[in-house]
Motif scaffolding. Sequence first.
Motif, mmCIF file in Angstrom:
data_model
loop_
_atom_site.group_PDB
_atom_site.id
_atom_site.type_symbol
_atom_site.label_atom_id
_atom_site.label_comp_id
_atom_site.label_asym_id
_atom_site.label_seq_id
_atom_site.Cartn_x
_atom_site.Cartn_y
_atom_site.Cartn_z
ATOM 1 N N VAL A 35 35.482 -1.471 65.738
ATOM 2 C CA VAL A 35 35.675 -2.768 65.084
ATOM 3 C C VAL A 35 35.183 -2.612 63.647
ATOM 4 O O VAL A 35 34.037 -2.211 63.424
ATOM 5 N N SER A 36 36.053 -2.890 62.692
ATOM 6 C CA SER A 36 35.699 -2.644 61.291
ATOM 7 C C SER A 36 36.572 -3.515 60.390
ATOM 8 O O SER A 36 37.388 -4.293 60.864
ATOM 9 N N ASP A 37 36.395 -3.329 59.079
ATOM 10 C CA ASP A 37 37.319 -3.982 58.154
ATOM 11 C C ASP A 37 38.197 -2.934 57.482
ATOM 12 O O ASP A 37 38.660 -3.124 56.369
ATOM 13 N N PHE A 38 38.400 -1.814 58.174
ATOM 14 C CA PHE A 38 39.143 -0.705 57.578
ATOM 15 C C PHE A 38 40.632 -1.031 57.439
ATOM 16 O O PHE A 38 41.177 -1.836 58.174
ATOM 17 N N THR A 39 41.256 -0.343 56.504
ATOM 18 C CA THR A 39 42.700 -0.479 56.317
ATOM 19 C C THR A 39 43.340 0.882 56.555
ATOM 20 O O THR A 39 42.655 1.895 56.640
ATOM 21 N N SER A 40 44.657 0.900 56.635
ATOM 22 C CA SER A 40 45.305 2.145 57.046
ATOM 23 C C SER A 40 46.554 2.432 56.243
ATOM 24 O O SER A 40 47.110 1.558 55.587
ATOM 25 N N ILE A 41 46.973 3.683 56.322
ATOM 26 C CA ILE A 41 48.323 4.024 55.895
ATOM 27 C C ILE A 41 49.020 4.645 57.096
ATOM 28 O O ILE A 41 48.366 5.192 57.984
ATOM 29 N N SER A 42 50.339 4.548 57.135
ATOM 30 C CA SER A 42 51.020 5.081 58.304
ATOM 31 C C SER A 42 51.787 6.340 57.931
ATOM 32 O O SER A 42 52.073 6.603 56.762
ATOM 33 N N GLN A 72 23.800 10.094 44.247
ATOM 34 C CA GLN A 72 23.671 8.705 44.675
ATOM 35 C C GLN A 72 24.846 7.845 44.220
ATOM 36 O O GLN A 72 25.181 6.870 44.870
ATOM 37 N N THR A 73 25.442 8.187 43.090
ATOM 38 C CA THR A 73 26.476 7.286 42.570
ATOM 39 C C THR A 73 27.878 7.644 43.037
ATOM 40 O O THR A 73 28.711 6.764 43.149
ATOM 41 N N THR A 74 28.135 8.912 43.324
ATOM 42 C CA THR A 74 29.512 9.235 43.681
ATOM 43 C C THR A 74 29.830 8.742 45.092
ATOM 44 O O THR A 74 28.961 8.711 45.957
ATOM 45 N N SER A 75 31.061 8.331 45.310
ATOM 46 C CA SER A 75 31.426 7.933 46.663
ATOM 47 C C SER A 75 32.432 8.912 47.246
ATOM 48 O O SER A 75 32.917 8.737 48.339
ATOM 49 N N ASP A 76 32.707 9.984 46.513
ATOM 50 C CA ASP A 76 33.600 11.001 47.051
ATOM 51 C C ASP A 76 32.795 11.919 47.967
ATOM 52 O O ASP A 76 31.769 12.473 47.574
ATOM 53 N N THR A 77 33.268 12.074 49.206
ATOM 54 C CA THR A 77 32.427 12.760 50.187
ATOM 55 C C THR A 77 32.245 14.241 49.875
ATOM 56 O O THR A 77 31.165 14.779 50.074
ATOM 57 N N SER A 78 33.280 14.916 49.370
ATOM 58 C CA SER A 78 33.062 16.346 49.152
ATOM 59 C C SER A 78 32.200 16.570 47.911
ATOM 60 O O SER A 78 31.369 17.472 47.880
ATOM 61 N N GLU A 79 32.367 15.720 46.922
ATOM 62 C CA GLU A 79 31.509 15.798 45.746
ATOM 63 C C GLU A 79 30.049 15.547 46.149
ATOM 64 O O GLU A 79 29.128 16.233 45.715
ATOM 65 N N THR A 105 27.054 2.023 58.736
ATOM 66 C CA THR A 105 27.043 1.150 57.568
ATOM 67 C C THR A 105 27.622 1.868 56.367
ATOM 68 O O THR A 105 27.613 3.085 56.302
ATOM 69 N N TYR A 106 28.123 1.095 55.459
ATOM 70 C CA TYR A 106 28.546 1.672 54.186
ATOM 71 C C TYR A 106 28.551 0.579 53.133
ATOM 72 O O TYR A 106 28.482 -0.608 53.436
ATOM 73 N N GLN A 107 28.607 1.033 51.899
ATOM 74 C CA GLN A 107 28.554 0.124 50.772
ATOM 75 C C GLN A 107 29.972 -0.158 50.311
ATOM 76 O O GLN A 107 30.728 0.763 50.043
ATOM 77 N N GLU A 108 30.313 -1.425 50.248
ATOM 78 C CA GLU A 108 31.613 -1.765 49.696
ATOM 79 C C GLU A 108 31.584 -1.413 48.210
ATOM 80 O O GLU A 108 30.566 -1.538 47.560
ATOM 81 N N GLY A 109 32.675 -0.933 47.665
ATOM 82 C CA GLY A 109 32.665 -0.585 46.244
ATOM 83 C C GLY A 109 33.917 0.177 45.891
ATOM 84 O O GLY A 109 34.627 0.673 46.753
ATOM 85 N N ASP A 110 34.171 0.272 44.621
ATOM 86 C CA ASP A 110 35.380 0.928 44.159
ATOM 87 C C ASP A 110 35.030 2.354 43.745
ATOM 88 O O ASP A 110 34.325 2.573 42.772
ATOM 89 N N PRO A 111 35.481 3.343 44.526
ATOM 90 C CA PRO A 111 35.086 4.718 44.230
ATOM 91 C C PRO A 111 35.573 5.186 42.856
ATOM 92 O O PRO A 111 34.951 6.031 42.227
ATOM 93 N N ALA A 112 36.674 4.607 42.372
ATOM 94 C CA ALA A 112 37.215 5.070 41.090
ATOM 95 C C ALA A 112 36.237 4.767 39.957
ATOM 96 O O ALA A 112 36.039 5.573 39.061
ATOM 97 N N THR A 113 35.587 3.605 40.047
ATOM 98 C CA THR A 113 34.654 3.253 38.979
ATOM 99 C C THR A 113 33.214 3.594 39.370
ATOM 100 O O THR A 113 32.277 3.301 38.652
ATOM 101 N N GLU A 114 33.057 4.199 40.551
ATOM 102 C CA GLU A 114 31.740 4.560 41.063
ATOM 103 C C GLU A 114 30.783 3.370 41.019
ATOM 104 O O GLU A 114 29.614 3.494 40.687
ATOM 105 N N ASP A 115 31.345 2.244 41.392
ATOM 106 C CA ASP A 115 30.565 1.014 41.413
ATOM 107 C C ASP A 115 29.951 0.874 42.800
ATOM 108 O O ASP A 115 30.665 0.792 43.786
ATOM 109 N N GLU A 137 38.476 0.761 50.297
ATOM 110 C CA GLU A 137 38.487 1.367 48.975
ATOM 111 C C GLU A 137 39.070 2.771 49.035
ATOM 112 O O GLU A 137 39.796 3.193 48.140
ATOM 113 N N ALA A 138 38.725 3.513 50.100
ATOM 114 C CA ALA A 138 39.212 4.884 50.226
ATOM 115 C C ALA A 138 40.715 4.897 50.497
ATOM 116 O O ALA A 138 41.446 5.736 49.977
ATOM 117 N N THR A 139 41.169 3.949 51.298
ATOM 118 C CA THR A 139 42.606 3.853 51.561
ATOM 119 C C THR A 139 43.342 3.528 50.263
ATOM 120 O O THR A 139 44.348 4.155 49.936
#
Length: 972
Positions: free
Chosen positions: A279-286, A828-835, A187-197, A301-303
């Motif tokens: 099976v997910s709603d993930f997006t990609s770059i090539s 709790q608020t950051t969505s950056d994994t290394s942070e 599971t994960y929370q949908e959200g915009d990591p840039a705004t830490e929403d 959001e991460a993509t």
Amino acid sequence: MPKEAFTSKAIAITLVVLTISAIAGIITMTILFEVQTSNLNMTARPTWVPTTPGPPPDMRLPKNLIPDSYEISIQPFLHIELPEGINGSITNQSLVFTGNSTVYFHCVKRTNTIYLQSKNLEVFGGLLMNTKTREMIKVLKMMHHNDQSDFLEMPLDNALEVGGNYSLYLSFTGEISENLEALFVSTYQEGDPATEDDTGRQRFLAATNLEPTSARRVFPCFDEPDFKAVFHVTIVHRIGTTVLGNAAKKGSQTIDDEWEMTEFFPTKKMSTYLFAFTVSDFTSISTPYDNVEINTYARPEATAAHYSQYAATVTGDILRFYEGFFEISYQQNSLDQIALPDLEVAAMENWGLITYQEGNLLFEEGVSSLLHKEQIVTIIAHELAHQWFGNLVTMNWWNNIWLNEGFATYMSFLAADSVEPTFKIKELSILFNLHSAFEQDSLVSSHPLSPPAKDVQTTLEIDQMFDVITYCKGAAVLRMLENMVGESTFKKGIKRYLSDFMFQNTEPSDLWRYLQKAVDDDNGNAKVAEVMDSWTKQIGYPVVTINTNNGVINQKHFLFNDSSESSLLWQVPVTYMTEISKPKPGLYPLEKKSGQSSVFVSKDGEWLLANINCTGYYRVNYNLENWQRLLNQLETDQSMIPLMNRGQLIDDAFNLARAKLVDVTLALNSTRFLQNETEYIPWESAVRNLEYFVLMFDRSEVFGPMQEYLQIQVTNLYNHYKNETGFTKIPRDPTSQRSQVTAVWYACSNGLPDCVKMASGMYATWMHNITNPEYDKPGNISGTNTTEPPILEVNVTSIIPNLRSVIYCQAVAAGGKKEWEFAWKMYQTTSDTSEKDHLRKALSCTKKTWLLNRYLEYTLDPEKIRLMDVASSITDVARNVAGQALAWNFIRAHWDYVSQDGGPYLINEVTKRFSNQFELEELERFRTDYDLGPAARAVDQAIEQTRVNIEWVKEHKDIVLNWFEDVIPRRV
Ligand SMILES: *[C@@H]1O[C@H](CO)[C@@H](O)[C@H](O)[C@H]1NC(C)=O
Ligand SMILES: *[C@@H]1O[C@H](CO)[C@@H](O)[C@H](O)[C@H]1NC(C)=O
Ligand SMILES: *[C@@H]1O[C@H](CO)[C@@H](O)[C@H](O)[C@H]1NC(C)=O
Ligand SMILES: [Zn+2]
């Protein structure tokens, strides 16, 4: 690993949210289920006589029937997003999947019983056909073996004949795991990591993780690595979701307004443990690439925030490196990589669909540290190496898993070095591979790289093979072999080995044969199998002792506990150089217990150094005079000794002291030159070895003088980077970046006042800027009536990424509730994994036990600390001397929950400081009172280690205390 029985709970839960059509599917399934249940109750016909006697004696499938291909359809009922109006909690999910499979196989030995493996699945059907004659053969019944074999036994009313081709259709239903096993939900929370929403909705995804023995939990199969087959896969998934599999997509078709069916091209011939889908709603770059489509998937959001860009770029470079190195192209027709919010392992090399824990794939420029880039490039290089070593050519059985893992680890350093040469990853590998392997392999409870197959039968035994020995010793002995036969010969040998064994299985002797052929072709004289068997079939490794007075050299099994007698011998390629013969090293193959040679006799008091660049998997000891000459050289001009050996001399001295082969003061003396050393490898080697002293003594009176000495040693290094960077700038050279981090860690953790002040100041400024964004601009700080004192001595608005981890930790350690709660809030608020990782680590650094206790409680709540982070959070607390006892009590109180995420690792880490009788007794009680599962071996190792520690402390405490008191300058 936790065991959970199959229940029908999921089916009941499913009804809450399923639509009519899906319910209809479930009803059909339930009817089938009832039919099947009555079949299962049917007693065996008395007339049935087996032509093959019973099940095989061990846990292995009989080799009568060989699979060729599977046609598999699977439908996971999971919602990627729960329908509007339904609470996003996992209890409302449909954690069930259904499927059917047809396996095509041929018979090589007559039998009237089919054995497959199946676990936690309800299996129905059993339609068996002779594919040539189209004749049906009756499956009399299906019996699940109630033991660790996981056999699904199907007696037949007619025998299968040699040369016959058959197909077996089965349908099945199973549960999607909540524990990251087999087919699991994440599971994960949908959200915009840039705004830490983080107000977005809860999202779900399904993914597989099948190595070593979980394919049987997704579909019934011949689930052993040497039963390779082609897989034709169809996944039925919810409309609009992204489905990925081992091969490229052939086509999709809509079933109704809720479901869609995607069919994949057939895979190459491969082992079941490499099967994967998501099976997910993930997006990609090539990634642009010549002959294969490479896509890197992540949360949308991460993509969008380009976190996968670095991974996508280096993946192409690494793949190009391997295709060039092996001269065999990548074989699957697509290469997908996916960053999963949860995964039980760091990454998994599924052929064509590599899964990663998010933190091992995603990189945020300007936020993640350089060290994180190293981790990403090394892990991708490891997984891509598996596409050849493991996926294309596979070990025949799990006892030889080091052929997969040792090679992937070894190759990853070559590949990572070629795409990121400034990282100096090959040099660093002596710290990450060699020293880690040495540590484990110095215990009598270690195991050979290739234990006998009969010792590795059950899933538990197989799981235990995935350890430091397999990965790190495997890589280290391959490095030794490459150095022995020469780089080009080695490359030639493995190229032919890979191309001759494509789509097949091998054992080490196959590899030795091919390398021997390459050696012979190149007119070498190495005896590959003879040498390598001594390193792969035997436990442990030797210490080679050289006496430069008389030229005598001998070898002996190196063990921390030297009382255990061992007569093992190795074929040791001893390289050496002397003060004068530098820079041309010589080679002396030591095949016997001892020898003598004039090359080892010291001339005119010069020093001699052996195991140049630590290419050999052995330690070296010398006569005391030679040791003192070497240490003297280090203190006068350390650059005369090769860099890797500077690290090695420290590591050898400390470990020889641990095994009581040299005086402990010699080991301590080997750290004196560090006062003038700014290179990373010697420092890191010392820090790791002194860690043992810290652990053994940080609860005793030795600690004061020890800290004082370490402060003195690190001061130059600290000031060097303080002057050069002020800790607000990043050194250009990556290994200097590492040293900068070490300087701050070591200076602060040994209480250098300037360092602690610097760290607390930077953290306070950061806290201030976050909580009072209006004062962001420097110059606005003074004169405002904020409750916090203005911070003027440190003038940064953002801490440089490499130093965040140490600054956060040191500031939380020096601070109180306010600093801790701020770290928790940011975590709790950051969505950056290394942070997130840096902050999580910082939470364990506080000296306040009530905060540590509360933090430990948080690990029981997956909403607070993810299951995959539980073990490392607890071990972080145990690392902190203030948290040692709390962590040990905590894992015993909550063993069932916390051991899900790596019981053996928890035990290793939490017991590291154990060094008294009381702790030993507690550990022994733990061994007998708890159901330890795969952690049992780790507890045995911990008991052995604790005994060693008790002895060691008893013997060394006074000497060590005196040494530290003698070397610290007297204050007046
Ligand atoms: C197997 O399952 C798929 C997907 O649910 C379905 O389309 C197909 O008809 C099934 N095959 C058989 C033989 O029932
Ligand atoms: C040892 O490693 C260094 C790189 O760290 C390399 O320059 C040198 O040639 C190596 N020496 C030998 C004898 O292989
Ligand atoms: C360590 O150094 C001290 C001081 O130089 C010396 O007295 C002692 O003998 C050394 N120990 C060993 C084992 O060389
Ligand atoms: Zn691996």
